[in-house]
Design an enzyme around this catalytic site. Structure first.
Site, PDB file in Angstrom:
ATOM      1  N   CYS A   1      -3.918  10.442   0.644  1.00  0.00           N
ATOM      2  CA  CYS A   1      -3.027   9.297   0.434  1.00  0.00           C
ATOM      3  C   CYS A   1      -1.614   9.712   0.060  1.00  0.00           C
ATOM      4  O   CYS A   1      -0.655   9.445   0.754  1.00  0.00           O
ATOM      5  CB  CYS A   1      -3.545   8.423  -0.702  1.00  0.00           C
ATOM      6  SG  CYS A   1      -5.220   7.932  -0.589  1.00  0.00           S
TER       7      CYS A   1
ATOM      8  N   LYS B   1       0.829  -1.208   0.000  1.00  0.00           N
ATOM      9  CA  LYS B   1       0.000   0.000   0.000  1.00  0.00           C
ATOM     10  C   LYS B   1       0.863   1.258   0.000  1.00  0.00           C
ATOM     11  O   LYS B   1       0.667   2.177  -0.805  1.00  0.00           O
ATOM     12  CB  LYS B   1      -0.907  -0.002   1.227  1.00  0.00           C
ATOM     13  CG  LYS B   1      -1.672   1.290   1.434  1.00  0.00           C
ATOM     14  CD  LYS B   1      -2.671   1.568   0.340  1.00  0.00           C
ATOM     15  CE  LYS B   1      -3.383   2.887   0.574  1.00  0.00           C
ATOM     16  NZ  LYS B   1      -4.347   3.196  -0.487  1.00  0.00           N
TER      17      LYS B   1
HETATM   18  N1  SAJ Z   1      -1.531  14.751  -9.234  1.00  0.00           N
HETATM   19  C1  SAJ Z   1      -0.583  15.411 -10.003  1.00  0.00           C
HETATM   20  N2  SAJ Z   1      -0.097  14.797 -11.111  1.00  0.00           N
HETATM   21  C2  SAJ Z   1      -0.499  13.546 -11.479  1.00  0.00           C
HETATM   22  C3  SAJ Z   1      -1.457  12.890 -10.669  1.00  0.00           C
HETATM   23  C4  SAJ Z   1      -1.959  13.510  -9.567  1.00  0.00           C
HETATM   24  O1  SAJ Z   1      -0.194  16.542  -9.704  1.00  0.00           O
HETATM   25  O2  SAJ Z   1      -0.046  13.035 -12.507  1.00  0.00           O
HETATM   26  C5  SAJ Z   1      -2.033  15.391  -8.013  1.00  0.00           C
HETATM   27  C6  SAJ Z   1      -3.534  15.571  -7.995  1.00  0.00           C
HETATM   28  O3  SAJ Z   1      -3.909  16.818  -8.516  1.00  0.00           O
HETATM   29  C7  SAJ Z   1      -3.857  15.481  -6.503  1.00  0.00           C
HETATM   30  C8  SAJ Z   1      -2.788  14.534  -5.977  1.00  0.00           C
HETATM   31  O4  SAJ Z   1      -1.736  14.518  -6.948  1.00  0.00           O
HETATM   32  O5  SAJ Z   1      -3.692  16.742  -5.888  1.00  0.00           O
HETATM   33  C9  SAJ Z   1      -3.299  13.119  -5.751  1.00  0.00           C
HETATM   34  O6  SAJ Z   1      -3.967  12.749  -6.923  1.00  0.00           O
HETATM   35  P1  SAJ Z   1      -4.357  11.197  -7.201  1.00  0.00           P
HETATM   36  O7  SAJ Z   1      -4.857  11.121  -8.593  1.00  0.00           O
HETATM   37  O8  SAJ Z   1      -3.254  10.330  -6.798  1.00  0.00           O
HETATM   38  O9  SAJ Z   1      -5.640  10.978  -6.285  1.00  0.00           O
HETATM   39  P2  SAJ Z   1      -5.779  10.348  -4.863  1.00  0.00           P
HETATM   40  O10 SAJ Z   1      -5.080  11.145  -3.833  1.00  0.00           O
HETATM   41  O11 SAJ Z   1      -7.227  10.110  -4.678  1.00  0.00           O
HETATM   42  O12 SAJ Z   1      -5.017   8.979  -4.984  1.00  0.00           O
HETATM   43  C10 SAJ Z   1      -5.747   7.797  -5.002  1.00  0.00           C
HETATM   44  C11 SAJ Z   1      -4.786   6.737  -4.576  1.00  0.00           C
HETATM   45  N3  SAJ Z   1      -5.566   5.565  -4.336  1.00  0.00           N
HETATM   46  C12 SAJ Z   1      -5.418   4.929  -3.148  1.00  0.00           C
HETATM   47  O13 SAJ Z   1      -4.626   5.286  -2.294  1.00  0.00           O
HETATM   48  C13 SAJ Z   1      -6.279   3.765  -2.953  1.00  0.00           C
HETATM   49  C14 SAJ Z   1      -3.763   6.471  -5.659  1.00  0.00           C
HETATM   50  O14 SAJ Z   1      -3.045   5.291  -5.343  1.00  0.00           O
HETATM   51  C15 SAJ Z   1      -4.421   6.278  -6.999  1.00  0.00           C
HETATM   52  O15 SAJ Z   1      -3.393   6.108  -7.974  1.00  0.00           O
HETATM   53  C16 SAJ Z   1      -5.228   7.507  -7.329  1.00  0.00           C
HETATM   54  O16 SAJ Z   1      -6.258   7.608  -6.314  1.00  0.00           O
HETATM   55  C17 SAJ Z   1      -5.895   7.369  -8.690  1.00  0.00           C
HETATM   56  O17 SAJ Z   1      -5.245   6.775  -9.563  1.00  0.00           O
HETATM   57  O18 SAJ Z   1      -6.995   7.908  -8.842  1.00  0.00           O
END
Ligand code: SAJ
Length: 439
Positions: free
Chosen positions: A276, A222
């Site tokens: 996360c 995780k």
């Molecule tokens: N972000 C970036 N660049 C990227 C991707 C994300 O700046 O390429 C930023 C987003 O704007 C946000 C943050 O990072 O502020 C997190 O974004 P995220 O897409 O990772 O969303 P989360 O926080 O909901 O992450 C979750 C996580 N899932 C779990 O922990 C079960 C992550 O592992 C997943 O990869 C992600 O969702 C997903 O793919 O939606």
């Protein structure tokens, strides 16, 4: 009760279940379990949240397909209800724990909620119950925190009076229910028999692979999967800073790099928020004592945490070029949620930007279509503003009538932290800056 009897009850969906923590993870899990026929009691310390859930009011904001319907169905069917009283779960044969596990200001794990849940649960724990921790925890926490707390509060013994496992959640805002049912899961039992039993339980509602492992492997998978993402985003952000300096377009570079097999350059942006990604790398890094050997993981966090400051630096350059004093400028920030089309503002990068604005006595306002206190008419709020700062790629902004917005602005500066407008025809008198494009 031994696990064979519990397995039978699981297969017949008559095992009585409790889920502790009615948040983004526990609440949809409880509804999913009730929907497949289990009798489920949800526990939360927030009395208001419990009351609204029992009135079929969905406590989770943002765009979550089917959540409200599922809540209506299960509450009406009587297969799910919520409570604040741990006495109500003394008959539960399976207990999930989905409470928050944040980090403190020193980036150390804060297990207050987890310890509190374990202490309260231990006092009422049914003999022979299976306890499953879904909260994200630093590798080693099952052995060093969860087991001792539960043994102490229940006065029981592992694999005699209770069984214990770790199955990290994999929910994502906007697809909470879908992920619970369709994402592969890692089921880490104290022993193989417990892992088998956990796999049987998850089979009842998960249509994906269930990988049986030990505790430390479940904890590592995780935290590593999210640290991987944080490091990848940090790399994308650093490439974006390079492109700005070199006068290149990181989005074009990213598109072409990702045509190469096995490349997945992530998106640079205004910062990394959520419950996360900003936290899990620190949980991972804090699992080992010789942290001085860890350089990449902490550095990636520093790079990502610096992006809101970079947004502010771009704002200063833009206003200066527009001949607008920072001290008298009016700024509209678009987006407070950390993720597009969500109301989730935990660890929001915008909060960091706002702190910098406050420190510099900047005149700013915030808009966010998903967060009540920031809702409003963008076209009115932008009236007389000198700069727009885009922090979240909400659909509402993607669809914004840019010409109308620009007409209402006094000075026309846009700092676009998510490259929302980069492909839009931009009128000549606009100073447009986006992450990763040299200006
Ligand atoms: N972000 C970036 N660049 C990227 C991707 C994300 O700046 O390429 C930023 C987003 O704007 C946000 C943050 O990072 O502020 C997190 O974004 P995220 O897409 O990772 O969303 P989360 O926080 O909901 O992450 C979750 C996580 N899932 C779990 O922990 C079960 C992550 O592992 C997943 O990869 C992600 O969702 C997903 O793919 O939606």
């Amino acid at each position: 009760m031994n696990l064979n009897l519990l397995k039978e009850k699981i297969e017949n969906h008559i095992a009585r279940i409790a889920v502790i923590g009615m948040g983004y993870v526990g609440f949809p899990l409880a509804l999913t379990l009730a929907d497949v026929g289990f009798d489920v009691v949800g526990v939360d310390v927030k009395e208001e949240r419990v009351r609204s859930i029992n009135k079929s009011e969905n406590p989770i904001g943002g765009v979550e397909p089917d959540l409200q319907d599922l809540l209506d169905r299960t509450v009406q069917a009587g297969t799910f209800h919520a409570t604040i009283d741990y006495e109500d779960i003394k008959d539960r044969e399976i207990v999930f724990i989905n409470v928050e596990t944040p980090i403190d200001e020193y980036n150390k794990p804060n297990y207050t909620a987890l310890r509190s849940a374990l202490r309260s649960l231990g006092k009422v724990l049914l003999d022979g119950a299976l306890v499953i921790i879904e909260s994200t925890i630093a590798p080693g926490t099952m052995q060093k925190v969860v087991l001792p707390e539960l043994m102490k509060s229940s006065k029981g013994t592992l694999n005699k009076n209770f069984y214990l496992g770790n199955c990290p959640e994999r929910v994502m805002p906007g697809k909470l229910l879908k992920n619970i049912r369709t994402m592969d899961r890692v089921v880490g039992g104290a022993d193989e028999e417990t892992s088998h039993t956990m796999a049987l339980l998850y089979q009842q509602f998960v249509d994906a692979e269930l990988d049986e492992v030990d505790w430390i492997t479940a904890e590592l998978v995780k935290t590593v999967e999210n640290t991987y993402r944080d490091v990848q985003i940090a790399f994308a952000n650093e490439v974006a800073l390079l492109c700005e300096e070199l006068g290149a377009d990181v989005w074009r570079v990213r598109e072409l790099v990702n045509k190469t097999p096995f490349r997945d350059l992530h998106k640079p942006g205004a910062g990394v928020g959520g419950h996360c990604i900003p936290k899990d790398p620190w949980l991972l890094a804090n699992s080992v004592s010789n942290k001085k050997e860890l350089r990449l993981i902490p550095t990636a966090r520093v790079i990502n945490d610096a992006m809101p400051r970079h947004m502010f630096d771009m704002l200063k350059v833009g206003l200066q070029r527009a001949g607008q004093e920072l001290s008298t400028a009016k700024i509209l920030i678009l987006g407070y949620a950390y993720l597009e089309n969500s109301d989730d503002d935990r660890n929001s990068p915008t909060a960091d930007l706002v702190e910098i604005m406050e420190d510099n006595s900047i005149n700013y306002r915030i808009h966010d279509p998903h967060i009540d206190v920031y809702k409003g008419d963008v076209y009115q709020m932008v009236d007389g503003c000198d700069a727009l700062v885009v922090m979240t790629a909400h659909q509402e902004y993607v669809r914004l009538d840019l010409e109308m917005v620009l007409q209402a602005m006094r000075t026309k500066v846009i700092i676009d932290g998510r490259a929302v407008f980069k492909d839009r025809v931009i009128s000549s008198d606009l100073l447009y800056y986006t992450i990763g494009i040299g200006a």
